[in-house]
Scaffold this active site. Sequence first.
Site, short mmCIF file in Angstrom:
data_model
loop_
_atom_site.label_atom_id
_atom_site.label_comp_id
_atom_site.label_asym_id
_atom_site.label_seq_id
_atom_site.Cartn_x
_atom_site.Cartn_y
_atom_site.Cartn_z
N GLU A 209 0.60 -1.49 0.25
CA GLU A 209 -0.04 -0.04 -0.43
C GLU A 209 1.06 1.32 -0.32
OE1 GLU A 209 -3.00 0.30 3.03
OE2 GLU A 209 -5.05 -0.13 2.01
N HIS B 88 7.86 -26.93 -1.41
CA HIS B 88 6.95 -27.85 -2.22
C HIS B 88 5.91 -27.13 -3.04
CE1 HIS B 88 9.49 -31.43 0.16
NE2 HIS B 88 8.86 -30.01 1.13
N LYS C 244 -14.25 0.56 -4.00
CA LYS C 244 -14.37 1.02 -3.28
C LYS C 244 -15.72 1.71 -4.03
CE LYS C 244 -12.26 1.78 1.05
NZ LYS C 244 -11.40 2.22 1.96
O1 PA5 Z 1 -3.21 1.09 5.78
C1 PA5 Z 1 -4.61 1.72 5.44
O2 PA5 Z 1 -4.96 3.34 5.63
C2 PA5 Z 1 -5.29 1.05 5.47
O3 PA5 Z 1 -5.01 -0.57 5.25
C3 PA5 Z 1 -6.57 0.57 6.33
O4 PA5 Z 1 -6.02 0.41 7.61
C4 PA5 Z 1 -7.91 -0.30 6.14
O5 PA5 Z 1 -8.28 0.16 5.13
C5 PA5 Z 1 -8.79 -0.18 7.52
O6 PA5 Z 1 -9.27 1.49 7.47
P1 PA5 Z 1 -10.02 2.16 8.77
O7 PA5 Z 1 -9.45 1.37 9.99
O8 PA5 Z 1 -10.51 3.74 8.18
O9 PA5 Z 1 -11.36 1.11 8.74
#
Ligand code: PA5
Length: 431
Positions: free
Chosen positions: A281, A302, A416
Amino acid sequence: MKNINLNIKNAGAFIDDDVFGKFIDSASKNLKLLESGKGAGNDFLGWLKLPYSEEFREINRVANKIRSQVDTIVIVGIGGSYLGAKAVISAFESDFLKEKPEILYAGFNLDGEYHQQLLEYLDNKEYAIIVISKSGTTTEPALAFRLLKNHIENKIGKNKASHRIIAITDKSRGALKQLADNEGYQTFVIPDDVGGRFSVLSPVGLLPIAIAGFDVEKIMEGARDIDKATDSSNGFGNNVVIQYAAVRNSLYSVGKKIEILTSYHPKLYYLTEWWKQLFGESEGKQNRGIFPAGVINTTDLHSLGQYIQEGERMLFETVLSVKESKTRLVVNEDKENLDNLNYLAGKDFFEINQKAQEGTIMAHKDGGVPVLEIDVEEINEYYLGQLIFFFEKACAVSGYMLGVNPFDQPGVEAYKKNMFILLKKPGFSKE
Ligand code: PA5
């Protein structure tokens, strides 16, 4: 306590010295940029201060109280809101013995069967819920929490249920904060300047870890020690953040576009999952970034082992190499020796596993896969604290080297938006 160490002897042959020199300079410069607080995404640098926070004292107090009240805890969250806690808890909990409290997870997928089975399982449990969402609006945990809130209120009554729910969310924004205030839940705050995947050393990770019975103070100590050992006053020769960021970006520049984090310890599976999110990310944007993958050996030797040994040569490997184990399981002698394994009698599993690791590293290097090794003395809270903070810092520096903002995740919105249009969420349409 020794600090973690990076061994690059099996990667050096793949990198030209001149090229490497440039990447070392860039890593050093970008570490200074991170420290200066002037780089991209600098409104999300709060995680750098987390190892020095004293909030863990209150976290321990609340954790001890909940541990004495219930036999099961459900952690509700997705991505950065559950993977850090799960990485640490699953590194230590038994695969077989169900310790009290048992830790369960929800809201990290949209699978009806999973959540149906969870609710059925909870019918006969005394449980509490920790719901974690920074935005307070993420669909997966919000939906799971709706189900669980309904379940626990029907089971023990609304008033008692409100004392069994803790919300970890933004200090003022989002539907979860609103709900928590209305229902009178205890809350912990995710600081504004800490993004989800960098939040494990905040209450997001620490509360579940403390509830599970693990030592959060040691985790913080490990994080502080590696922070000090990797500030920019430490040059390339003794700075694992500069070394790791420089090597992986050098390898990327010569076409090694996939990094596999490899461990020989199945209990580190979720640490790998957490690492995949952190790097994926943070770096994967603007059509750039090393793709983070993970394997657990010898299991995956494996399955994916064949590809790693002889498939397309666009990968490199980072092995989490653990030096000591608490467990000694020695192979017994067998009079008959029908399985021809007496050559291993007297040896313990850890030693055999280490030899599998050594042999595989040699084979992969010979097969054209550069191998880095992160040496860790042992798997305990202190070293997980070191690893977590090391990876976070290296990820930030590495993202800056790539020229991206490591602290945003704009691409996550695309699915989303489509999902909301398809589900006819008010305010979302094709136009
Ligand atoms: O790193 C990030 O920001 C995302 O992976 C969030 O942790 C994830 O989308 C969950 O978001 P939230 O804590 O707002 O529900």
